[in-house]
Scaffold this motif. Structure first.
Motif, mmCIF file in Angstrom:
data_model
loop_
_atom_site.group_PDB
_atom_site.id
_atom_site.type_symbol
_atom_site.label_atom_id
_atom_site.label_comp_id
_atom_site.label_asym_id
_atom_site.label_seq_id
_atom_site.Cartn_x
_atom_site.Cartn_y
_atom_site.Cartn_z
ATOM 1 N N VAL A 133 14.497 33.694 -27.238
ATOM 2 C CA VAL A 133 13.050 33.881 -27.418
ATOM 3 C C VAL A 133 12.707 35.351 -27.650
ATOM 4 N N VAL A 134 13.680 36.221 -27.437
ATOM 5 C CA VAL A 134 13.472 37.641 -27.738
ATOM 6 C C VAL A 134 14.810 38.225 -28.171
ATOM 7 N N PHE A 135 14.804 39.023 -29.236
ATOM 8 C CA PHE A 135 16.062 39.609 -29.726
ATOM 9 C C PHE A 135 15.775 40.721 -30.717
ATOM 10 N N ASP A 136 16.743 41.604 -30.882
ATOM 11 C CA ASP A 136 16.649 42.639 -31.901
ATOM 12 C C ASP A 136 17.383 42.212 -33.165
ATOM 13 N N LEU A 137 18.347 41.333 -32.984
ATOM 14 C CA LEU A 137 19.212 40.888 -34.076
ATOM 15 C C LEU A 137 19.631 39.472 -33.735
ATOM 16 N N LEU A 138 19.800 38.625 -34.766
ATOM 17 C CA LEU A 138 20.130 37.232 -34.448
ATOM 18 C C LEU A 138 21.440 36.813 -35.111
ATOM 19 N N ILE A 139 22.292 36.133 -34.337
ATOM 20 C CA ILE A 139 23.519 35.564 -34.901
ATOM 21 C C ILE A 139 23.338 34.053 -34.996
ATOM 22 N N GLY A 140 23.635 33.493 -36.166
ATOM 23 C CA GLY A 140 23.564 32.043 -36.365
ATOM 24 C C GLY A 140 22.196 31.572 -36.797
ATOM 25 N N GLU A 141 22.158 30.289 -37.183
ATOM 26 C CA GLU A 141 20.902 29.659 -37.593
ATOM 27 C C GLU A 141 20.306 28.962 -36.385
ATOM 28 N N PRO A 142 18.974 29.057 -36.189
ATOM 29 C CA PRO A 142 18.357 28.371 -35.046
ATOM 30 C C PRO A 142 18.744 26.892 -34.982
ATOM 31 N N VAL A 143 19.121 26.423 -33.804
ATOM 32 C CA VAL A 143 19.485 25.014 -33.635
ATOM 33 C C VAL A 143 18.235 24.234 -33.230
ATOM 34 N N PRO A 144 18.188 22.903 -33.526
ATOM 35 C CA PRO A 144 16.981 22.129 -33.196
ATOM 36 C C PRO A 144 16.677 22.175 -31.697
ATOM 37 N N LYS A 151 20.927 53.175 -23.405
ATOM 38 C CA LYS A 151 20.665 51.766 -23.736
ATOM 39 C C LYS A 151 21.880 50.880 -23.476
ATOM 40 N N VAL A 152 21.610 49.648 -23.085
ATOM 41 C CA VAL A 152 22.663 48.647 -22.930
ATOM 42 C C VAL A 152 22.450 47.580 -23.993
ATOM 43 N N GLY A 153 23.554 47.146 -24.616
ATOM 44 C CA GLY A 153 23.458 46.034 -25.548
ATOM 45 C C GLY A 153 23.940 44.775 -24.859
ATOM 46 N N LEU A 154 23.279 43.668 -25.103
ATOM 47 C CA LEU A 154 23.814 42.433 -24.529
ATOM 48 C C LEU A 154 23.582 41.257 -25.455
ATOM 49 N N PHE A 155 24.523 40.323 -25.388
ATOM 50 C CA PHE A 155 24.382 39.085 -26.146
ATOM 51 C C PHE A 155 23.520 38.138 -25.324
ATOM 52 N N ALA A 156 22.593 37.461 -26.001
ATOM 53 C CA ALA A 156 21.662 36.621 -25.264
ATOM 54 C C ALA A 156 21.369 35.331 -26.009
ATOM 55 N N ARG A 157 21.611 34.215 -25.304
ATOM 56 C CA ARG A 157 21.203 32.908 -25.833
ATOM 57 C C ARG A 157 19.789 32.635 -25.335
ATOM 58 N N GLY A 158 19.312 31.413 -25.514
ATOM 59 C CA GLY A 158 17.976 31.092 -25.025
ATOM 60 C C GLY A 158 17.829 31.424 -23.548
ATOM 61 N N CYS A 159 18.788 30.930 -22.735
ATOM 62 C CA CYS A 159 18.699 31.133 -21.291
ATOM 63 C C CYS A 159 18.769 32.612 -20.928
ATOM 64 N N ASP A 160 19.686 33.346 -21.573
ATOM 65 C CA ASP A 160 19.809 34.774 -21.258
ATOM 66 C C ASP A 160 18.549 35.538 -21.659
ATOM 67 N N CYS A 175 23.313 22.827 -19.987
ATOM 68 C CA CYS A 175 23.079 22.817 -21.434
ATOM 69 C C CYS A 175 22.478 21.486 -21.901
ATOM 70 N N GLN A 176 22.870 20.397 -21.222
ATOM 71 C CA GLN A 176 22.254 19.096 -21.528
ATOM 72 C C GLN A 176 20.739 19.149 -21.321
ATOM 73 N N GLU A 177 20.333 19.930 -20.291
ATOM 74 C CA GLU A 177 18.913 19.961 -19.922
ATOM 75 C C GLU A 177 18.158 21.135 -20.547
ATOM 76 N N CYS A 178 18.847 21.874 -21.423
ATOM 77 C CA CYS A 178 18.266 23.101 -21.977
ATOM 78 C C CYS A 178 17.189 22.782 -23.017
ATOM 79 N N THR A 179 16.029 23.422 -22.882
ATOM 80 C CA THR A 179 14.957 23.208 -23.858
ATOM 81 C C THR A 179 14.881 24.343 -24.885
ATOM 82 N N HIS A 180 15.506 25.467 -24.591
ATOM 83 C CA HIS A 180 15.413 26.630 -25.482
ATOM 84 C C HIS A 180 16.789 27.237 -25.768
ATOM 85 N N PRO A 181 17.578 26.570 -26.613
ATOM 86 C CA PRO A 181 18.907 27.111 -26.936
ATOM 87 C C PRO A 181 18.851 28.378 -27.800
ATOM 88 N N ASN A 182 17.720 28.583 -28.488
ATOM 89 C CA ASN A 182 17.592 29.777 -29.329
ATOM 90 C C ASN A 182 16.898 30.885 -28.555
#
Lengths: 337, 285
Positions: free
Chosen positions: B131-142, B73-82, B122-129
């Motif tokens: 959409v798929v994850f096993d674990l989440l860091i931080g509180e969802p941003v608007p 398995k590979v672990g990776l950090f992922a934002r909305g875009c990732d 990032c200015q044009e990003c619609t999904h900063p949080n």
């Protein structure tokens, strides 16, 4: 010392433009590069370095070599395109001047003389402007250069604030300065001292790297590479090319165009075998070419320290960090010995 | 050290020490303050390299293709875009989601390395949080739908055909064909790109307007309904070509023709051009 005011400099360039193509640093559509004096764009003499190096004035990204026409399987015309116009690169920086010396070594020495390069090189005059400031990514000093100037330029200028000091370093340069009579004056002044803030220790690198072909370091440094050609196409010294033909019916032309050792098809042979199948081998080849192989053949680095690759790499693969790493490896290994 | 960095290192340490994953893909500091390139951590003693700051511009997901045939398995950090990039690769049959451990990060946007202002992508990003994850860091941003991300396209649409042609020829004259846009793009995941099919000869090697346009337009159409709008192509382009304007034109047209669609928010939905529906519009027939 001989000087020329910045206001008069424009007249001086205009004089040269009467009988030569003068290329000057310009920003055109947001991209800084060497562009024809008088063409559309904004002059960018104050920029430390242009994004695109002046390499393509001697070694175009795509260059027609010859055109042909064929009738009934017989060649009816064959034109070899190896004529060049008088060119002057005005405002080349010392690092880019060094890159022309590297290309001279490749295309003009060691048994083969490349005619397409030679005709352009013989008709090129270089006017180098020393840097009075450096970018945080500049490291020409560590690669054996100096931001102050370059001895191989036909004319060396230094920015004194309101004027430039002028030193003609060759006969061709002297002839140019003579054309500027009336614009040039004698003035007391001193050339400001400049130094790069980014320094790396490149001493003894070729010998160290020659023992590291199978070292795990390559895996580590290549991991983040995405395999694009940004570093090679912005590099002032990368000179690899490919030759191909554009055939349209019974006429066509053969051309050469830049190639990049970062591309997957670069080392692929007939039959499909590729001795550099992954980015691991490709990055190794690029760094060893820059820092070891070229030294072994021509006695100088093929990296001139301009910093373009480490600024523009989309994932910041950084040749200076690589050099630091090599030094760390060798100090650890010598302790172990 | 910021809170996210602390958390990231904690999680990475646990995953590596437990042997859950053999590698973690995140970010580290480069030589300069404005550079935070991707990092690949394989042992606990490298964990202190991991960081999170406002210059973590590059995506992490595309690197999964390098380890396509790895059994661990590979672990990776992922934002909305990732995370959408991960979905993209899964949907395209490139990677197996079972072999990933996704550590989601709620992202408040990155800064452009050169201008130091919020990066365009990032200015044009619609999904900063994520959409798929096993674990989440931080509180969802608007989140917002940001219709203004189509503004540049709307402006272009107002131009005449000749003006549009002039605009794009100017852009593609600048292209040096380094293929950074393709190589950084998670939707560009063909095992062999049409550019490299040298025996077929779709793409000539000369650098000229015609060849550059063939490349740019073919690529845009090829990723048409699969573009996840991460904006990495435009960010990676050393010649500053506004590549997202091409992609957004296609997305805008598709939204009009087939209804609103955002690629890779999950792995179930089929992209509009890959879907066959009896009630599809057939205005050209």
């Amino acid at each position: 010392m001989k000087t020329i005011t910045k206001a008069n400099m424009m007249d001086a360039i205009a004089i040269l433009a009467q009988d030569a193509q003068v290329l000057v640093p310009m920003t055109v559509d947001g991209i800084s590069k060497f562009s024809l004096w008088g063409s559309e764009g904004t002059l960018a003499f104050s920029a430390v370095n242009t994004l695109l190096p002046p390499k393509d004035s001697l070694f175009p990204q795509t260059e027609k070599m010859y055109s042909y026409q064929v009738e009934n399987q017989t060649i009816t015309s064959l034109d070899i395109h190896n004529e060049a116009k008088q060119q002057i690169i005005f405002g080349i920086r010392p690092c880019d001047m060094q890159s022309i010396q590297c290309m001279d070594d490749v295309f003009l020495t060691k048994t083969f003389v490349d005619d397409f390069y030679r005709v352009k090189r013989e008709k090129l005059i270089t006017v180098c402007i020393g840097c009075n400031k450096t970018a945080p990514t500049c490291f020409c000093e560590s690669m054996g250069g100096s931001p102050a100037g370059h001895g191989a330029a036909d004319i060396q200028l230094c920015d004194l604030g309101n004027s430039y000091s002028i030193v003609a370093q060759t006969a061709a340069g002297q002839a140019v300065v003579e054309k500027w009579q009336g614009l040039v004056r004698d003035e007391e002044g001193s050339v400001p001292e400049v130094s790069c803030t980014l320094k790396v220790d490149a001493q003894g690198l070729p010998a160290q790297l020659s023992k590291m072909f199978n070292h795990p370091i390559w895996q580590e440094v290549s991991r983040k590479c995405i395999g694009c050609g940004t570093c090679t196409y912005l590099c002032p010294t990368c000179y690899c090319f490919d030759i191909d033909v554009q055939n349209n019916g019974n006429e066509g032309y053969r051309f050469r165009c830049w190639d990049s050792c970062m591309f997957s098809d670069y080392a692929r042979m007939a039959g499909g075998h590729d001795p550099r199948p992954s980015k691991n081998e490709r990055i190794r080849n690029r760094f060893l070419h820059k820092l070891e192989y070229f030294n072994e053949r021509y006695g100088k680095n093929l990296c001139v320290g301009c910093g373009r690759c480490l600024t523009k790499c989309p994932v910041h693969v950084d040749i200076t960090l690589f050099i630091d790493k090599v030094k760390e490896v060798s100090s650890i290994e010598s302790v172990q010995l | 050290m910021n809170e996210f960095t602390v958390k990231m290192r904690e999680i990475a340490r646990e995953l590596l020490e437990k042997g859950e994953v053999h590698m973690i893909i995140g970010w580290e500091k480069g030589r300069f303050p404005q550079q935070s390139p991707p990092a690949f951590i394989t042992s606990a003693d490298q964990i202190d390299r991991l960081i999170w700051d406002e210059y973590c511009l590059a995506g992490t997901a595309k690197y999964l293709l390098d380890d396509k045939f790895e059994h661990r398995k590979v672990g990776l950090f992922a934002r909305g875009c990732d995370s959408r990039a991960i979905n993209r690769l899964v949907q395209d049959g490139q990677i197996d989601k079972e072999k990933l451990y996704i550590i989601g990060i709620c992202c408040s946007g990155m800064k452009d390395s050169a201008s130091n202002e919020t990066a365009l992508k990032c200015q044009e990003c619609t999904h900063p949080n994520p959409v798929v994850f096993d674990l989440l860091i931080g509180e969802p941003v608007p989140e917002s739908d940001k219709p203004e991300r189509f503004k540049a396209v709307e402006e272009l649409e107002k131009k005449s055909a000749d003006e549009k042609y002039e605009y794009w020829t100017k852009q593609f004259s600048k292209c040096i064909r380094c293929y950074a846009c393709r190589n950084i793009c998670p939707a560009c995941n063909c095992r062999e790109c049409f550019v490299e099919q040298y025996r077929v000869g779709w793409q000539g090697k000369q650098n000229n307007l015609a060849e550059n346009q063939v490349f740019g337009l073919t690529r845009a159409y090829h990723i048409g309904d699969r573009c996840i709008e991460c904006g990495e192509c435009a960010r990676a382009c050393p010649m500053d070509l506004p590549l997202m304007e091409l992609n957004r034109k296609l997305i805008k047209d598709m939204n009009q023709l087939f209804g609103p669609y955002k690629a890779s928010l999950d792995t179930e939905d089929t992209p509009p051009l890959g879907k066959y529906r009896l009630d599809d519009i057939e205005e050209f027939m």
